[in-house]
Design a protein around this motif. Sequence first.
Motif, short mmCIF file in Angstrom:
data_model
loop_
_atom_site.label_atom_id
_atom_site.label_comp_id
_atom_site.label_asym_id
_atom_site.label_seq_id
_atom_site.Cartn_x
_atom_site.Cartn_y
_atom_site.Cartn_z
N ALA A 11 51.11 44.27 39.84
CA ALA A 11 50.62 45.43 39.11
C ALA A 11 49.09 45.42 39.09
CB ALA A 11 51.16 45.45 37.68
N PHE A 12 48.51 46.58 39.33
CA PHE A 12 47.06 46.73 39.28
C PHE A 12 46.58 46.44 37.86
CE2 PHE A 12 43.45 49.99 39.11
CZ PHE A 12 42.53 49.12 39.65
N ASP A 13 45.62 45.54 37.75
CA ASP A 13 45.08 45.13 36.45
C ASP A 13 43.65 45.67 36.36
OD1 ASP A 13 44.32 43.89 34.14
OD2 ASP A 13 44.87 41.86 34.76
N HIS A 14 43.49 46.74 35.59
CA HIS A 14 42.25 47.52 35.57
C HIS A 14 41.56 47.32 34.22
CE1 HIS A 14 40.33 51.78 36.20
NE2 HIS A 14 39.52 50.81 36.57
N GLY A 100 47.57 42.88 48.04
CA GLY A 100 46.28 43.35 47.53
C GLY A 100 45.66 42.43 46.51
N ARG A 101 46.07 41.18 46.49
CA ARG A 101 45.57 40.25 45.48
C ARG A 101 44.11 39.90 45.74
NH1 ARG A 101 49.20 37.70 42.27
NH2 ARG A 101 47.73 35.99 41.94
N ILE A 102 43.26 40.23 44.79
CA ILE A 102 41.85 39.85 44.80
C ILE A 102 41.26 40.25 43.46
CG2 ILE A 102 40.97 42.04 45.73
CD1 ILE A 102 38.97 40.38 47.40
N ALA A 139 48.28 44.30 43.65
CA ALA A 139 48.11 43.22 42.68
C ALA A 139 46.63 42.91 42.47
CB ALA A 139 48.86 41.98 43.14
N THR A 140 45.80 43.91 42.69
CA THR A 140 44.36 43.76 42.52
C THR A 140 44.00 43.66 41.04
OG1 THR A 140 44.00 45.04 44.53
CG2 THR A 140 42.12 44.82 43.03
N THR A 141 43.00 42.84 40.74
CA THR A 141 42.45 42.76 39.40
C THR A 141 41.00 43.23 39.46
OG1 THR A 141 43.84 40.83 38.95
CG2 THR A 141 42.03 41.25 37.42
#
Length: 303
Positions: A11-14, A100-102, A139-141
């Motif tokens: 999940a995108f962590d914004h 998309g993990r970064i 999964a981007t933060t």
Amino acid sequence: MTAQPAHSPGAFDHRMAAPATDDAFLAAALPFLAEGLAAPDEPPPVAIAAPAKLDLLRDALGADAKEVGLVPHTDWYTGSAANAIARAAGHLAAHAGPGGRIHLLMEPVWNGRAGRSPRESAEWIRYEALANLLFAPTATTALCVYDTRTAGSALVAAARRAHPDTGVYEDPVRLAAELDAVPLPPPPADARRLTGEPAPGTVRAWAAGRGLGAADAELFAAAVTEAAALGRVTGALLWGEAPGCVCELTLAHRVDDPLAGFVPPAGPDLEPGQGLWFARQVCAYVDLRDAGGGGMSVRLQYE
């Protein structure tokens, strides 16, 4: 550095930080970068910020600085909010880990283009709101930095509504609709009126006559043509002088997708229905508004 637990994958962590001092910036940035460095299956985190903040990070990180990407924000944010979406999507595709993990620390140029006018700032808030939908599958933060010394209180308050961790987060579609409800300036009385879909050659010649260079006139005409592919065009208006040439198309039907023109293409070539993406990349502003009778206007402003 002390790492914090990484968020659950998928999940995108914004997130948002609104520091008012250099110490407050470091208090938000250092744990975030430590979290990224400790996260499994991730490339090194990247900090995109003002050069002075990058210097603060280098000093505070010490030996860890070589493990973090440090990018001046004027090198990353070189155009419109839509261009920033393209830059972020391209970076994720090329450099992020699985899914998309970064970790990306991101500070737009609030004392530059992003904050140069209420209209421009509204474009960036729309971008922040819609990012919650555009990057939801990743999964981007992301930690968005709004330094109150440059961003200003009104922009910070609006940005809080676009970030889920602030306590005042609002539905992205509703927030974007609120921004779109602000009336645009009416066309001038001497705007050139065209019947039906404007021919590319007509738009190109008109733009060149208003002072756009040949390459820019070609791009503007191409953007108008791509936007016209949204549906049946019943009329068009042209006005303005270079670089602020404007074309407003009237469509026979509405476009109800709030992400229209914001979703990056899957490959290098545009697919049918993605012409508005090209238009948003070329033009500083692309505004979709209800035109009454079930129709819609699409206003493109080159700069």
